[in-house]
Scaffold this motif. Structure first.
Motif, PDB file in Angstrom:
ATOM      1  N   ARG B 467    -100.963  44.675  49.531  1.00 52.33           N
ATOM      2  CA  ARG B 467     -99.621  45.013  49.107  1.00 52.33           C
ATOM      3  C   ARG B 467     -99.679  46.077  48.002  1.00 52.33           C
ATOM      4  NH1 ARG B 467     -94.825  42.110  46.197  1.00 52.33           N
ATOM      5  NH2 ARG B 467     -96.363  41.065  44.898  1.00 52.33           N
ATOM      6  N   VAL B 468     -98.739  47.013  48.042  1.00 54.05           N
ATOM      7  CA  VAL B 468     -98.656  48.029  46.990  1.00 54.05           C
ATOM      8  C   VAL B 468     -97.388  47.778  46.186  1.00 54.05           C
ATOM      9  CG1 VAL B 468     -98.472  50.494  46.451  1.00 54.05           C
ATOM     10  CG2 VAL B 468     -99.852  49.744  48.414  1.00 54.05           C
ATOM     11  N   ARG B 469     -97.552  47.471  44.899  1.00 52.34           N
ATOM     12  CA  ARG B 469     -96.375  47.275  44.028  1.00 52.34           C
ATOM     13  C   ARG B 469     -96.189  48.515  43.172  1.00 52.34           C
ATOM     14  NH1 ARG B 469     -97.879  42.086  40.970  1.00 52.34           N
ATOM     15  NH2 ARG B 469     -96.410  42.840  39.408  1.00 52.34           N
ATOM     16  N   LEU B 470     -94.967  49.014  43.119  1.00 52.79           N
ATOM     17  CA  LEU B 470     -94.690  50.200  42.326  1.00 52.79           C
ATOM     18  C   LEU B 470     -94.162  49.799  40.963  1.00 52.79           C
ATOM     19  CD1 LEU B 470     -92.940  52.292  45.125  1.00 52.79           C
ATOM     20  CD2 LEU B 470     -95.310  52.449  44.351  1.00 52.79           C
ATOM     21  N   LEU B 471     -94.726  50.362  39.940  1.00 52.14           N
ATOM     22  CA  LEU B 471     -94.296  50.033  38.579  1.00 52.14           C
ATOM     23  C   LEU B 471     -94.006  51.315  37.811  1.00 52.14           C
ATOM     24  CD1 LEU B 471     -97.029  47.416  37.553  1.00 52.14           C
ATOM     25  CD2 LEU B 471     -94.720  46.921  38.340  1.00 52.14           C
ATOM     26  N   SER B 472     -93.133  51.176  36.829  1.00 45.39           N
ATOM     27  CA  SER B 472     -92.939  52.289  35.900  1.00 45.39           C
ATOM     28  C   SER B 472     -93.753  51.991  34.646  1.00 45.39           C
ATOM     29  CB  SER B 472     -91.461  52.424  35.538  1.00 45.39           C
ATOM     30  OG  SER B 472     -91.089  51.319  34.725  1.00 45.39           O
ATOM     31  N   ILE B 473     -93.918  53.002  33.820  1.00 38.25           N
ATOM     32  CA  ILE B 473     -94.648  52.768  32.573  1.00 38.25           C
ATOM     33  C   ILE B 473     -93.904  51.755  31.711  1.00 38.25           C
ATOM     34  CG2 ILE B 473     -95.319  53.897  30.404  1.00 38.25           C
ATOM     35  CD1 ILE B 473     -96.236  56.261  32.088  1.00 38.25           C
ATOM     36  N   GLU B 474     -92.583  51.782  31.772  1.00 38.43           N
ATOM     37  CA  GLU B 474     -91.818  50.799  30.993  1.00 38.43           C
ATOM     38  C   GLU B 474     -92.030  49.380  31.511  1.00 38.43           C
ATOM     39  OE1 GLU B 474     -87.769  51.915  30.249  1.00 38.43           O
ATOM     40  OE2 GLU B 474     -88.455  53.436  28.807  1.00 38.43           O
ATOM     41  N   ASP B 475     -92.271  49.240  32.812  1.00 41.36           N
ATOM     42  CA  ASP B 475     -92.595  47.904  33.331  1.00 41.36           C
ATOM     43  C   ASP B 475     -93.865  47.383  32.662  1.00 41.36           C
ATOM     44  OD1 ASP B 475     -90.472  47.863  35.109  1.00 41.36           O
ATOM     45  OD2 ASP B 475     -91.639  48.762  36.738  1.00 41.36           O
ATOM     46  N   VAL B 476     -94.772  48.280  32.340  1.00 38.76           N
ATOM     47  CA  VAL B 476     -96.064  47.875  31.766  1.00 38.76           C
ATOM     48  C   VAL B 476     -95.954  47.696  30.255  1.00 38.76           C
ATOM     49  CG1 VAL B 476     -98.466  48.554  31.398  1.00 38.76           C
ATOM     50  CG2 VAL B 476     -97.339  49.072  33.578  1.00 38.76           C
ATOM     51  N   LEU B 477     -95.363  48.663  29.589  1.00 38.13           N
ATOM     52  CA  LEU B 477     -95.404  48.673  28.115  1.00 38.13           C
ATOM     53  C   LEU B 477     -94.087  48.248  27.473  1.00 38.13           C
ATOM     54  CD1 LEU B 477     -97.256  52.060  27.415  1.00 38.13           C
ATOM     55  CD2 LEU B 477     -98.234  49.771  27.368  1.00 38.13           C
ATOM     56  N   GLY B 478     -93.051  48.052  28.271  1.00 42.56           N
ATOM     57  CA  GLY B 478     -91.731  47.823  27.684  1.00 42.56           C
ATOM     58  C   GLY B 478     -91.078  49.162  27.377  1.00 42.56           C
ATOM     59  N   LYS B 479     -89.848  49.093  26.916  1.00 43.09           N
ATOM     60  CA  LYS B 479     -89.134  50.331  26.597  1.00 43.09           C
ATOM     61  C   LYS B 479     -89.824  51.034  25.436  1.00 43.09           C
ATOM     62  CE  LYS B 479     -84.347  49.755  28.054  1.00 43.09           C
ATOM     63  NZ  LYS B 479     -84.731  50.344  29.347  1.00 43.09           N
ATOM     64  N   LYS B 480     -89.667  52.356  25.388  1.00 38.05           N
ATOM     65  CA  LYS B 480     -90.228  53.074  24.247  1.00 38.05           C
ATOM     66  C   LYS B 480     -89.562  52.590  22.975  1.00 38.05           C
ATOM     67  CE  LYS B 480     -91.662  57.524  26.110  1.00 38.05           C
ATOM     68  NZ  LYS B 480     -91.556  58.974  25.948  1.00 38.05           N
ATOM     69  N   PRO B 481     -90.336  52.137  22.015  1.00 37.49           N
ATOM     70  CA  PRO B 481     -89.701  51.684  20.783  1.00 37.49           C
ATOM     71  C   PRO B 481     -89.119  52.864  20.008  1.00 37.49           C
ATOM     72  CG  PRO B 481     -92.083  51.627  20.571  1.00 37.49           C
ATOM     73  CD  PRO B 481     -91.790  52.013  21.989  1.00 37.49           C
ATOM     74  N   VAL B 482     -88.031  52.628  19.341  1.00 37.96           N
ATOM     75  CA  VAL B 482     -87.485  53.642  18.445  1.00 37.96           C
ATOM     76  C   VAL B 482     -87.919  53.256  17.039  1.00 37.96           C
ATOM     77  CG1 VAL B 482     -85.409  54.689  17.504  1.00 37.96           C
ATOM     78  CG2 VAL B 482     -85.536  54.120  19.932  1.00 37.96           C
ATOM     79  N   VAL B 483     -88.655  54.145  16.404  1.00 39.62           N
ATOM     80  CA  VAL B 483     -89.192  53.836  15.084  1.00 39.62           C
ATOM     81  C   VAL B 483     -88.300  54.477  14.038  1.00 39.62           C
ATOM     82  CG1 VAL B 483     -91.285  53.844  13.708  1.00 39.62           C
ATOM     83  CG2 VAL B 483     -91.442  54.028  16.185  1.00 39.62           C
ATOM     84  N   GLU B 484     -87.746  53.652  13.170  1.00 36.07           N
ATOM     85  CA  GLU B 484     -86.843  54.172  12.151  1.00 36.07           C
ATOM     86  C   GLU B 484     -87.627  55.011  11.144  1.00 36.07           C
ATOM     87  OE1 GLU B 484     -87.717  50.973  12.425  1.00 36.07           O
ATOM     88  OE2 GLU B 484     -86.201  50.295  13.836  1.00 36.07           O
ATOM     89  N   GLY B 485     -87.012  56.091  10.662  1.00 36.69           N
ATOM     90  CA  GLY B 485     -87.607  56.835   9.544  1.00 36.69           C
ATOM     91  C   GLY B 485     -87.537  55.978   8.299  1.00 36.69           C
ATOM     92  N   SER B 486     -88.225  56.400   7.232  1.00 33.81           N
ATOM     93  CA  SER B 486     -88.213  55.521   6.057  1.00 33.81           C
ATOM     94  C   SER B 486     -87.222  56.007   5.027  1.00 33.81           C
ATOM     95  CB  SER B 486     -89.583  55.446   5.430  1.00 33.81           C
ATOM     96  OG  SER B 486     -90.126  56.725   5.299  1.00 33.81           O
TER      97      SER B 486
END
Lengths: 449, 486
Positions: B467-486
């Protein structure tokens, strides 16, 4: 097979000996009639031996349109020679219980193997056979061209920031006056595609002759043994003609430049300020290297302190100094934290450099950098391979191999005034190129691939 | 220090070598005859104990005036609580961000000033605090190491900085195909419920949830002298170093801790392809594997020999085939990660996009072939490569300390080093075939490919691997985190 049998009392006696004797690398050197330089250094602490051969050729020797060829050629040296079939070079080393590799940089190409001590003969035989006679086939050449292209994709094209640091900084050199350092060691895909199998033999004939090579043997061997073997294997390899040396003319302080570098794999923007630095053997190099440590090596360095810790504008900020036979470079690098622009971190890098010019460095910082060099000198002398490479380094990039004994003293004599002087000389805007790394996907976090 | 013992035969060979230099030219048309391998005798492993019961394992190494001291604590990522994945590595990362009376920069400054190196890291089952110092700076450096190991202050503002830096790393991973492939591979093999299946730095939610209290609790829970060992290698004797260690670590109080337990590892029971799309990727990252075996297995030596032949060296079948014959890649290889519990077997390569399907085919060709008897010369080469390189792995104090760590972490016999060469040389063709068939089942492996789906999907499907399962990078790593500035 292994025996554990050293009484503690004996080991204690040895400590006293080791402390006085082991800081100095002792060696013999001589030259064969065909011009091969030989350096032998005994180290009986482990029953192994390293054979290291440096050829005095690197990417700086390449011709326009043939960037990457010296490295591609290095790959061909593992494809067989008169008495060694394809694959048998590495197989023979493995059968003997050794390791083997080669690397290429701007100024030299090195080949080395580490073997059980009494199998020195195997290493010398293999190295001599390929110095005497390389076996080149079109099929092997095409295969290794593909391998090198994948190496380029792996190490550069598929890595964020690396192309800007490796290839962007070569823009500091004008390709018309200094082609040697105006291109990367790995070379361009177009030039790799353009390389011809006929070029291989010509390159071999010109550069891979005994008079353009240095053989170093370090480890657990008897010198009479090694000398006999070296004579037998290398003695009758004919001398080649003298290879031309690369020409590089640079003008320090030729004006400030700035380039934008698009990076499709980078998530955060970055800035590199690269300054033209003197050749490795130049008297100013030591002070610049100490300054590169003070500014940009380790947690307590100035750049890390100012940008990463205090202002929190960068995720990383370091200095990389590349020192070579010809002119080198001193590069201050910062990758911005999210929410900060390249204008901000560029100004901060400039400010930190300007501060050295205006105020110099403290005695405390200088002592710390010297201690770090002193420690690295000791840390770096634990393996036969590291000692072999250090001997080769001094043989190639210093006036005399004997400087291996005094080089560290040279660092210890650098003063804070020296550091300020070299900063004023080299780390000035008109001697720099600024590279602004922009994620090609624009907004970083919000971008798609 | 003379640590080499030559056999009588070798002594004779040395005498013969004194013959005149030009006496005879050897036959240069073939490799010279191999002499018998020299023997290595290592200094003894010495064991002592501090007043609080902390074990000290020491090996003297007097060639260079340096010392390496490692405190190995049995506390690693495998002990991360649920929802707090990344706690062990964050605790380790934070230990040198303030300790004793010094803040982060004062610590860094003090160590850098000595020219010493101090590092803290956490693996699956251990946290290691390592000091690497010139002998002349040992007395100044050791108390700093003890502060970092025993008295970290975990400042909240440094935790915020580290948290942002981790989120940034996670963000950057979205653009690094090799990182995506590794995370996807571990998760596919072990799942979310097993510690080997999660990323050691954690996911976004876990990274955001870590607090100073979590770090303090983790450190307080596992960092005890009765759950640790000091490994010392270098230019010192036991009598010289013991009083110093006693002063630095002797007053550290013993503590109670609960032994962790983990769910059983489940072997892969099918063959399946996970195709992770990375449009425009310069290469395809391939990982193929299944659950391997724990470090203490009796099959360790045979597996090492088998894997050396399959993909554990430059001359291995995978590398020779995919690189030297086909030119698909700069390198291909395979690896058994031997751990406390069964770690993964992984075969991997980064290959030319156009050759992705052909490369996969060659991987499976080699998996099938390794199940068949190994030719004698190839077996000898593999064994020699492991056995006769072994002395070279005891050259630096750091190498030796790493070897000693393993003795402790995996509870190996104290004569392990002395037996290694003989045990490797004793491996037979039958042993190799037996372990290949036992641990490599080409029908039951997971295949991860991170690459440009548009260019590689049809070729992969045509191989009919499963079987071939198709994944996105977000499926693997989660959504891109948004990092707040300081």
């Amino acid at each position: 097979m292994l025996r554990v049998a050293i009484p503690v009392a004996l080991a204690v006696t040895c400590t006293a000996v080791s402390l006085s004797a082991q800081q100095r690398i002792e060696f013999d050197r001589y030259t064969l009639p065909n011009g091969l330089r030989v350096i032998l250094s005994q180290d009986h602490s482990t029953p192994i031996v390293t054979v290291s051969v440096w050829y005095n050729v690197g990417s700086a020797d390449e011709l326009l349109g043939r960037s990457g060829f010296a490295h591609l050629f290095e790959h061909m040296m593992f494809q067989g020679s008169e008495h060694v079939q394809k694959r048998e070079h590495t197989n023979t080393i493995q059968r003997a219980g050794g390791t083997v590799n080669g690397t290429t940089n701007e100024d030299r190409t090195n080949y080395f193997e580490t073997l059980p001590a009494n199998r020195l003969n195997v290493g010398l035989w293999l190295e001599a056979d390929r110095m005497r006679s390389l076996a080149v086939t079109t099929e092997n050449f095409e295969n290794q061209r593909d391998v090198v292209k994948e190496e380029r994709r792996l190490r550069l094209d598929n890595q964020p920031y690396t192309p800007a640091i490796i290839e962007g900084t070569t823009l500091l050199f004008d390709s018309t006056t200094c082609f040697p350092y105006s291109h990367s060691v790995i070379g361009s895909m177009d030039d790799l595609d353009a390389a011809q199998v006929e070029d291989v033999q010509a390159f071999f004939d010109l550069y891979y002759a005994p008079n353009n090579a240095t053989l170093t043997v370090v480890g657990d061997f008897e010198p009479a043994d090694a000398k006999r073997l070296i004579d037998q294997y290398y003695g009758d390899i004919p001398r080649g003609r003298d290879a031309p040396r690369p020409e590089c003319q640079v003008t320090y302080g030729q004006g400030a430049g700035e380039r934008v570098w698009e990076d499709k794999l980078a998530t955060l923007p970055g800035v590199i300020i690269a300054y033209l630095a003197p050749p490795h053997a130049h008297p100013d190099t030591r002070a610049l290297q100490l300054l590169s440590t003070i500014l940009g090596a380790g947690e307590s360095s100035r750049l890390n302190r100012a940008l990463v810790r205090d202002a929190k504008t960068a995720v990383v900020s370091v200095v990389q100094m590349s020192s070579r036979r010809g002119p080198g470079l001193f590069a201050a690098i910062a990758i911005a934290n999210q929410g900060f622009t390249t204008d901000t971190i560029k100004a901060q890098l400039q400010e930190q450099v300007a501060k050295v010019l205006a105020e110099g460095v403290t005695e405390q910082e200088l002592t710390k950098a010297k201690n770090s060099f002193r420690a690295q000198d000791v840390f770096g002398r634990q393996t036969t391979f590291a000692i072999a490479e250090e001997l080769q380094h001094f043989a190639h990039f210093h006036e005399s191999l004997d400087e291996i004994h005094t080089d560290l003293d040279g660092y210890m004599q650098v003063t804070a005034a020296d550091i300020q002087r070299v900063a004023e000389k080299y780390l000035v805007p008109e001697n720099s190129l600024t590279i602004i790394i922009v994620p090609a996907t624009a907004a970083g976090a919000g971008g798609t691939y | 220090m003379k640590t080499i013992k030559y056999t009588g035969l070798w002594a004779l060979a040395t005498l013969a070598a004194v013959a005149p230099l030009t006496a005879q030219v050897p036959d240069r048309s073939g490799p010279p005859k191999l002499g018998p391998p020299p023997q290595l005798s290592l200094p003894a492993i010495q064991e002592r104990e501090l007043a609080n019961g902390l074990r000290v394992v020491l090996m003297e190494k007097h060639q260079v005036p340096v010392v390496q001291i490692g405190l190995v604590v049995m506390a690693g990522s495998a002990m991360d609580p649920r929802g707090k994945v990344g706690l062990a590595t964050m605790t380790a990362d934070m230990m040198d961000e303030g300790a004793g009376s010094r803040d982060a920069l004062e610590l860094a400054d003090a160590i850098d000033y000595l020219g010493a190196r101090l590092s803290v890291g956490a693996g699956n089952h251990t946290s290691v605090i390592s000091l690497y110092t010139p002998l002349s700076k040992l007395d100044d450096a050791l108390p700093i190491m003890a502060d970092v190991a025993l008295r970290p202050s975990f400042p909240a503002e440094e935790l915020e900085r580290k948290r942002k830096s981790r989120l940034t790393t996670l963000l950057q991973w979205h653009d690094e195909p090799s990182a995506v492939a590794s995370v996807a591979f571990n998760n596919a093999i072990y799942g979310d419920r097993h510690p080997y299946g999660t990323s050691s730095i954690g996911d976004e939610a876990a990274i955001r949830s870590l607090s100073v209290a979590d770090l303090t609790e983790f450190h307080g829970g596992y960092f005890h002298p009765n759950n640790a060992v000091l490994i010392v290698v270098g230019d010192v004797t036991a009598d010289q170093i013991l009083p110093k260690l006693q002063q630095a670590f002797g007053a550290w109080p013993r503590g109670r801790f609960s032994s962790p337990s983990w769910p059983d590892v489940k072997q892969v029971d099918r063959r399946e392809v996970l195709l992770v799309d990375k449009p425009g990727a310069a290469q395809s990252e391939i990982r193929i594997g299944r659950v391997g075996v724990e470090r203490k297995t009796e099959d360790y030596y045979a597996l090492q020999v088998m894997n050396t032949i399959l993909g554990g060296s430059f001359t291995s079948r995978l590398n020779q085939n995919l690189r030297e014959d086909k030119g698909y890649t700069y390198g291909a290889g395979s690896y058994f990660s031997f751990r406390v519990m069964p770690g993964p077997f992984t075969a991997s390569s980064a290959v030319q996009t156009d050759a992705t399907d052909k490369a996969l085919q060659e991987f499976f060709r080699e998996f099938d072939a390794i199940l068949e008897p190994i030719p004698e010369d190839e077996l000898t080469r593999g064994k020699n490569y492991l056995a006769f390189r072994y002395p070279g792995r005891f050259q630096t104090v750091a190498q030796i300390a790493g070897q000693l760590d393993d003795l402790f972490v995996y509870d190996l016999p104290s004569d392990y080093f002395n037996q290694y060469v003989d045990r490797i040389l004793a491996v037979t063709q039958q042993d190799v075939q037996r372990v290949a068939r036992k641990y490599l089942d080409p029908e039951k492996v997971l295949i991860i490919v991170v690459g440009d789906r548009e260019k590689i999907e049809s070729g992969i499907r045509a191989l009919n691997l499963g079987r071939v399962r198709l994944l996105s990078i977000e499926d693997v790593l989660g959504k891109k985190p948004v990092v707040e500035g300081s």
